[in-house]
Scaffold this motif. Structure first.
Motif, PDB file in Angstrom:
ATOM      1  N   LEU A   1      19.012  40.700  35.634  1.00 54.01           N
ATOM      2  CA  LEU A   1      18.463  39.806  34.622  1.00 54.01           C
ATOM      3  C   LEU A   1      17.686  38.679  35.281  1.00 54.01           C
ATOM      4  CD1 LEU A   1      21.355  37.675  33.028  1.00 54.01           C
ATOM      5  CD2 LEU A   1      21.467  38.730  35.278  1.00 54.01           C
ATOM      6  N   THR A   2      16.729  38.148  34.533  1.00 51.83           N
ATOM      7  CA  THR A   2      15.805  37.159  35.080  1.00 51.83           C
ATOM      8  C   THR A   2      15.600  36.010  34.103  1.00 51.83           C
ATOM      9  OG1 THR A   2      13.790  38.084  34.084  1.00 51.83           O
ATOM     10  CG2 THR A   2      14.533  39.074  36.159  1.00 51.83           C
ATOM     11  N   THR A   3      15.234  34.872  34.654  1.00 55.93           N
ATOM     12  CA  THR A   3      14.621  33.810  33.846  1.00 55.93           C
ATOM     13  C   THR A   3      13.109  33.938  33.998  1.00 55.93           C
ATOM     14  OG1 THR A   3      14.425  32.180  35.621  1.00 55.93           O
ATOM     15  CG2 THR A   3      16.521  32.246  34.423  1.00 55.93           C
TER      16      THR A   3
ATOM     17  N   GLU B   1      17.540  27.411  29.802  1.00 55.40           N
ATOM     18  CA  GLU B   1      17.251  28.824  30.068  1.00 55.40           C
ATOM     19  C   GLU B   1      18.040  29.343  31.267  1.00 55.40           C
ATOM     20  OE1 GLU B   1      13.243  30.414  29.568  1.00 55.40           O
ATOM     21  OE2 GLU B   1      13.283  30.928  31.706  1.00 55.40           O
ATOM     22  N   LYS B   2      18.136  28.544  32.312  1.00 58.74           N
ATOM     23  CA  LYS B   2      18.844  28.988  33.512  1.00 58.74           C
ATOM     24  C   LYS B   2      20.350  29.081  33.266  1.00 58.74           C
ATOM     25  CE  LYS B   2      15.302  26.970  36.450  1.00 58.74           C
ATOM     26  NZ  LYS B   2      14.603  28.242  36.699  1.00 58.74           N
TER      27      LYS B   2
ATOM     28  N   THR C   1      21.132  32.231  31.190  1.00 57.51           N
ATOM     29  CA  THR C   1      21.043  33.421  32.028  1.00 57.51           C
ATOM     30  C   THR C   1      22.228  33.510  32.971  1.00 57.51           C
ATOM     31  OG1 THR C   1      18.633  33.128  31.909  1.00 57.51           O
ATOM     32  CG2 THR C   1      19.462  34.746  33.474  1.00 57.51           C
TER      33      THR C   1
ATOM     34  N   TYR D   1      20.857  38.307  39.607  1.00 55.75           N
ATOM     35  CA  TYR D   1      20.219  37.292  38.763  1.00 55.75           C
ATOM     36  C   TYR D   1      19.064  36.685  39.562  1.00 55.75           C
ATOM     37  CZ  TYR D   1      20.054  32.537  36.588  1.00 55.75           C
ATOM     38  OH  TYR D   1      19.671  31.342  36.021  1.00 55.75           O
TER      39      TYR D   1
ATOM     40  N   THR E   1      15.724  34.033  39.603  1.00 58.13           N
ATOM     41  CA  THR E   1      14.955  32.926  39.045  1.00 58.13           C
ATOM     42  C   THR E   1      13.954  32.494  40.106  1.00 58.13           C
ATOM     43  OG1 THR E   1      15.113  30.807  37.867  1.00 58.13           O
ATOM     44  CG2 THR E   1      16.519  31.079  39.798  1.00 58.13           C
TER      45      THR E   1
ATOM     46  N   HIS F   1      22.479  32.773  40.998  1.00 56.60           N
ATOM     47  CA  HIS F   1      21.332  33.649  41.227  1.00 56.60           C
ATOM     48  C   HIS F   1      21.433  34.294  42.610  1.00 56.60           C
ATOM     49  CE1 HIS F   1      20.391  29.639  42.633  1.00 56.60           C
ATOM     50  NE2 HIS F   1      19.426  30.106  43.422  1.00 56.60           N
TER      51      HIS F   1
ATOM     52  N   HIS G   1      15.119  40.108  30.339  1.00 56.49           N
ATOM     53  CA  HIS G   1      14.283  38.949  30.689  1.00 56.49           C
ATOM     54  C   HIS G   1      14.624  37.849  29.689  1.00 56.49           C
ATOM     55  CE1 HIS G   1      11.953  41.278  33.469  1.00 56.49           C
ATOM     56  NE2 HIS G   1      11.241  41.930  32.571  1.00 56.49           N
ATOM     57  N   VAL G   2      15.161  36.733  30.163  1.00 59.40           N
ATOM     58  CA  VAL G   2      15.440  35.582  29.293  1.00 59.40           C
ATOM     59  C   VAL G   2      14.234  34.647  29.361  1.00 59.40           C
ATOM     60  CG1 VAL G   2      16.983  33.647  28.815  1.00 59.40           C
ATOM     61  CG2 VAL G   2      17.917  35.788  29.746  1.00 59.40           C
TER      62      VAL G   2
ATOM     63  N   HIS H   1      26.236  38.924  24.137  1.00 58.85           N
ATOM     64  CA  HIS H   1      25.502  37.726  24.551  1.00 58.85           C
ATOM     65  C   HIS H   1      25.411  36.683  23.446  1.00 58.85           C
ATOM     66  CE1 HIS H   1      23.498  40.999  27.177  1.00 58.85           C
ATOM     67  NE2 HIS H   1      24.607  40.580  27.748  1.00 58.85           N
TER      68      HIS H   1
END
Length: 519
Positions: free
Chosen positions: A7-9, A25-26, A29, A45, A47, A89, A269-270, A410
């Motif tokens: 998963l990503t920011t 956002e971080k 995630t 993770y 970022t 991350h 993707h967040v 989630h």
């Protein structure tokens, strides 16, 4: 090697320092990442930072610095920010790095050779502030452009374009047949509405070097650098490829490694709602052209206001996440932003609501429960559990199951509501059983032992349930309950983990009460 949950920011532009929206956002995630680890999955993770573009080039020049030096200085600030948020991350991408550039140039070369790009003249308007081309459709009713664009100039320029328009129908089909691809549902409907009511225009993907030098050069035309889309968006795949993940590297013609983590495609993707089109329209089409699988989901969050107004440095109407963390602790910050705002809608930060949640839910709710439960155990039984009991087992199992289901989908806010169902039940249990009264009655010793066990066991379980959101607090509870190891395994959220004869430590306040009258 089994695929990791990846998963990503969004990556953040280095033209300023981090603010509440970045932190939110971080943290979202990170909580999702910790949830999946807690449930037994391997997680990756990602970022990082978007470091190229006109704004960075101009800002660096204004300060008399090389753009790379300018970016390095900001990167140190942003990486420290990630540390202060207690993020887990696995990597931190910077688009100025050699590993990212190698992937981007390989992608550009492949797509050029496969006929996805063409060169054409652009005649129209350009906003230097937003680094974007504008058309007549962008004018307001009075013929002017929105002030957010700053000075708008007419421009004639040759650039390279990516053929978006030919991909429109399959993308509509993909979004319609994969309901989870864009979430929440309101954002999915927004994407479908856009795709069905607009004809996609081809995407300008370059800037001439004579105007912008600070970017990744096109491998097939040294007079141009690639602009934002194939630079910034590609980070999500460039890092898996750089690590040797075959699914990301091999379709682009890069080497893979047998010991590399299996990451691609991304599971989530967040992103913020302002970049939905880029991630739900441009990015899937880019991936299809690259011949890479599409991500599982684009999860879209809303924006924060403060005191009902748009945040603005100019007016001083801002929230500094670091200042909040310095005063209240990182767990209080993490808890508030996800308890106050569900993923999707916009939210409103007020200092009063923050303080109210801190006081009622953290200090007087969870903190008070742990403190008085362990204080009574130490006062009346020297910290040792002299019996076991399952009086609260059914209540606990109910809230555990609810929390798990919400975490898995989630629904972080709903998960916390479930967890605090157990907090509230345990606090009511103290009032109902009155252990401080039982302690004065010798014939109630067995009953007191059972009450103290139920309370200690609830504290242990709560540590496991809160770990994704408030990890430092969860670890403190485990230490106070006298448990070696980590609360990071959700399988421990099961009644009966403490044994007869187990000794708990003396408590210390988890969330010290504040004198809010002075705030």
């Amino acid at each position: 090697m089994s695929k990791r949950f990846y998963l990503t920011t969004a990556i953040d532009y280095v033209n300023g320092e981090p603010h509440l929206g970045h932190a939110y956002e971080k943290v979202i995630t990170d909580i999702i990442a910790r949830t999946h680890r807690s449930l037994g999955q391997k997680v990756f993770y990602l970022t990082g930072l978007d470091e190229h573009g006109q704004k960075v080039q101009s800002a660096a020049k204004a300060e008399g610095k090389d753009p790379q030096v300018y970016c390095d200085e900001f990167a140190a600030i942003w990486e420290a920010f990630a540390g202060r948020l207690n993020l887990t991350h696995a990597d931190f991408v910077r688009t100025s790095s050699a590993r990212h550039k190698a992937f981007v140039q390989a992608v550009l070369q492949k797509l050029h050779e496969n006929g996805h790009f063409y060169q054409a003249e652009y005649l129209g308007f350009y906003s230097a502030r937003q680094e974007t081309f504008l058309t007549e459709k962008d004018r307001r009713e009075d013929g002017t452009f929105d002030p957010i664009y700053g000075d708008v100039t007419e421009l004639v320029e040759h650039n390279y374009y990516f053929k978006l328009s030919e991909h429109q129908q399959w993308l509509i089909d993909h979004v319609e047949t994969n309901p989870g691809f864009v979430q929440p549902e309101t954002r999915r409907n927004e994407v479908l509405g856009f795709l069905k009511n607009n004809t996609l225009e081809d995407l300008c993907i370059t800037r001439p070097k004579e105007r912008l030098e600070w970017g990744i050069p096109l491998p097939f035309d040294e007079d141009y650098v690639t602009y934002v889309w194939f630079d910034a968006l590609s980070n999500y795949a460039s890092i898996p490829a750089a690590l040797g993940d075959a699914a990301a590297a091999e379709p682009i013609g890069l080497d893979s490694r047998p010991d590399a983590p299996a990451l691609w495609p991304a599971d989530i993707h967040v992103i913020g709602k302002d970049i939905l089109k880029f991630h739900a329209v441009y990015w899937p089409i880019m991936l299809k052209a690259m011949e890479l699988p599409l991500p599982g989901q684009v999860l879209v969050h809303g924006w924060w206001q403060k005191d009902g107004q748009k945040m603005s440095k100019t007016t001083g109407n801002v929230v500094d996440p670091i200042a909040v963390i310095d005063e209240w602790g990182v767990d209080a910050f993490r808890y508030y932003v996800v308890r106050e705002l569900d993923i999707g809608p916009d939210g409103n930060w007020t200092d009063e609501s923050f303080q109210a949640r801190y006081s009622a839910e953290l200090a007087n709710g969870l903190g008070n429960l742990v403190n008085r439960s362990l204080s009574m155990l130490n006062r009346y039984r020297g910290g040792t559990l002299e019996a076991t009991s399952d009086e609260l087992a059914a209540d606990a199992e109910k809230w555990i199951a609810e929390a798990k289901g919400n975490y898995e989908s989630h629904q972080i806010q709903a998960a916390l509501v479930s967890v605090w169902g157990l907090v509230d039940r345990a606090n009511r249990y103290v009032e109902q059983t009155a252990p401080f009264k039982l302690a004065k009655q010798e014939d109630q010793a067995d009953q007191l032992n059972e009450v103290l066990y139920n309370l200690a066991e609830c504290c242990r379980i709560l540590a496991v349930l809160i770990w994704p959101v408030t990890p430092e607090t969860a670890e403190k509870i485990f230490e106070q309950v006298g448990i070696d190891g980590s609360p990071a395994d959700f399988a421990q959220a099961k009644w009966g983990g403490l044994a007869k004869g187990h000794t708990c430590n003396k408590p210390t306040p988890l969330f010290p009460r504040k004198d809010l009258e002075k705030k």
